[in-house]
Design a protein around this motif. Structure first.
Motif, PDB file in Angstrom:
ATOM      1  N   GLN A  27       0.806  -1.221   0.000  1.00  0.00           N
ATOM      2  CA  GLN A  27       0.000   0.000   0.000  1.00  0.00           C
ATOM      3  C   GLN A  27       0.838   1.271   0.000  1.00  0.00           C
ATOM      4  OE1 GLN A  27      -2.413  -0.312   3.473  1.00  0.00           O
ATOM      5  NE2 GLN A  27      -3.731  -1.899   2.619  1.00  0.00           N
ATOM      6  N   LEU A  28       2.137   1.163   0.277  1.00  0.00           N
ATOM      7  CA  LEU A  28       2.974   2.351   0.385  1.00  0.00           C
ATOM      8  C   LEU A  28       3.202   2.996  -0.979  1.00  0.00           C
ATOM      9  CD1 LEU A  28       5.734   1.052   2.823  1.00  0.00           C
ATOM     10  CD2 LEU A  28       3.819   2.579   3.374  1.00  0.00           C
ATOM     11  N   PRO A  29       3.092   4.324  -1.059  1.00  0.00           N
ATOM     12  CA  PRO A  29       3.429   5.010  -2.313  1.00  0.00           C
ATOM     13  C   PRO A  29       4.942   5.012  -2.511  1.00  0.00           C
ATOM     14  CG  PRO A  29       2.794   6.594  -0.632  1.00  0.00           C
ATOM     15  CD  PRO A  29       2.588   5.234  -0.044  1.00  0.00           C
ATOM     16  N   ASP A  30       5.381   5.349  -3.713  1.00  0.00           N
ATOM     17  CA  ASP A  30       6.811   5.422  -3.994  1.00  0.00           C
ATOM     18  C   ASP A  30       7.480   6.382  -3.020  1.00  0.00           C
ATOM     19  OD1 ASP A  30       6.453   3.713  -6.091  1.00  0.00           O
ATOM     20  OD2 ASP A  30       6.567   5.254  -7.643  1.00  0.00           O
ATOM     21  N   GLY A  31       8.657   6.048  -2.618  1.00  0.00           N
ATOM     22  CA  GLY A  31       9.399   6.895  -1.705  1.00  0.00           C
ATOM     23  C   GLY A  31      10.424   6.098  -0.939  1.00  0.00           C
ATOM     24  N   ARG A  32      11.048   6.749   0.015  1.00  0.00           N
ATOM     25  CA  ARG A  32      12.070   6.130   0.840  1.00  0.00           C
ATOM     26  C   ARG A  32      11.507   5.980   2.250  1.00  0.00           C
ATOM     27  NH1 ARG A  32      17.834   8.099  -0.317  1.00  0.00           N
ATOM     28  NH2 ARG A  32      16.768   7.675  -2.233  1.00  0.00           N
ATOM     29  N   TYR A  33      11.669   4.812   2.837  1.00  0.00           N
ATOM     30  CA  TYR A  33      11.085   4.508   4.140  1.00  0.00           C
ATOM     31  C   TYR A  33      12.110   3.875   5.069  1.00  0.00           C
ATOM     32  CZ  TYR A  33       6.696   5.203   1.702  1.00  0.00           C
ATOM     33  OH  TYR A  33       5.669   5.745   0.976  1.00  0.00           O
ATOM     34  N   GLU A  34      11.904   4.078   6.347  1.00  0.00           N
ATOM     35  CA  GLU A  34      12.671   3.380   7.366  1.00  0.00           C
ATOM     36  C   GLU A  34      11.694   2.451   8.079  1.00  0.00           C
ATOM     37  OE1 GLU A  34      14.150   4.832  11.568  1.00  0.00           O
ATOM     38  OE2 GLU A  34      15.409   5.614   9.945  1.00  0.00           O
ATOM     39  N   THR A  47       7.127  -0.381  12.636  1.00  0.00           N
ATOM     40  CA  THR A  47       6.866   1.034  12.443  1.00  0.00           C
ATOM     41  C   THR A  47       7.465   1.423  11.106  1.00  0.00           C
ATOM     42  OG1 THR A  47       7.007   1.420  14.813  1.00  0.00           O
ATOM     43  CG2 THR A  47       7.227   3.339  13.390  1.00  0.00           C
ATOM     44  N   ILE A  48       6.689   2.124  10.294  1.00  0.00           N
ATOM     45  CA  ILE A  48       7.151   2.557   8.987  1.00  0.00           C
ATOM     46  C   ILE A  48       7.168   4.081   8.990  1.00  0.00           C
ATOM     47  CG2 ILE A  48       6.711   2.548   6.510  1.00  0.00           C
ATOM     48  CD1 ILE A  48       5.231  -0.132   6.946  1.00  0.00           C
ATOM     49  N   THR A  49       8.347   4.660   8.738  1.00  0.00           N
ATOM     50  CA  THR A  49       8.516   6.105   8.739  1.00  0.00           C
ATOM     51  C   THR A  49       8.913   6.558   7.346  1.00  0.00           C
ATOM     52  OG1 THR A  49       9.308   5.945  11.015  1.00  0.00           O
ATOM     53  CG2 THR A  49       9.702   8.020   9.868  1.00  0.00           C
ATOM     54  N   TYR A  50       8.169   7.511   6.797  1.00  0.00           N
ATOM     55  CA  TYR A  50       8.462   8.055   5.473  1.00  0.00           C
ATOM     56  C   TYR A  50       9.692   8.946   5.565  1.00  0.00           C
ATOM     57  CZ  TYR A  50       7.790  10.570   1.072  1.00  0.00           C
ATOM     58  OH  TYR A  50       7.960  11.118  -0.169  1.00  0.00           O
ATOM     59  N   LYS A  51      10.662   8.747   4.688  1.00  0.00           N
ATOM     60  CA  LYS A  51      11.908   9.506   4.709  1.00  0.00           C
ATOM     61  C   LYS A  51      12.060  10.446   3.519  1.00  0.00           C
ATOM     62  CE  LYS A  51      13.720   7.999   8.438  1.00  0.00           C
ATOM     63  NZ  LYS A  51      13.972   8.892   9.549  1.00  0.00           N
TER      64      LYS A  51
END
Length: 59
Positions: A27-34, A47-51
Motif C-alpha cells: 500500500q505504500l506510495p513510492d518513496g524512501r522509508y525506514e 513502524t514505517i517512517t516516510y523519509k
C-alpha cells in the motif's frame, strides 16, 4: 520430485503477521522509508517512517 508448475500451485503457510506486513508494504506510495521491527517472543510489531522522495538523476 515435483515440477516447477506443481510448486507454483502449492499452498505455503505464512504467519498472519507476515501477510499483514506484506499487504502494508504493497500500500505504500513510492518513496524512501525506514522500517523498524520489534520482536518480543510471539509478538511482532513494526513502524514505517516516510523519509522522503527518491531523487532521480538525469540519464
Amino acid at each position: 520430485m515435483e515440477s516447477r508448475n506443481g510448486l507454483a500451485r502449492s499452498a505455503l503457510p505464512f504467519p498472519d503477521w507476515l501477510v499483514r506486513f506484506g499487504r502494508r508494504l504493497l500500500q505504500l506510495p513510492d518513496g524512501r522509508y525506514e522500517i523498524t521491527f520489534t520482536v518480543d517472543g510471539e509478538r511482532r510489531d513494526w513502524t514505517i517512517t516516510y523519509k522522503g522522495k527518491i531523487e532521480r538523476g538525469q540519464r
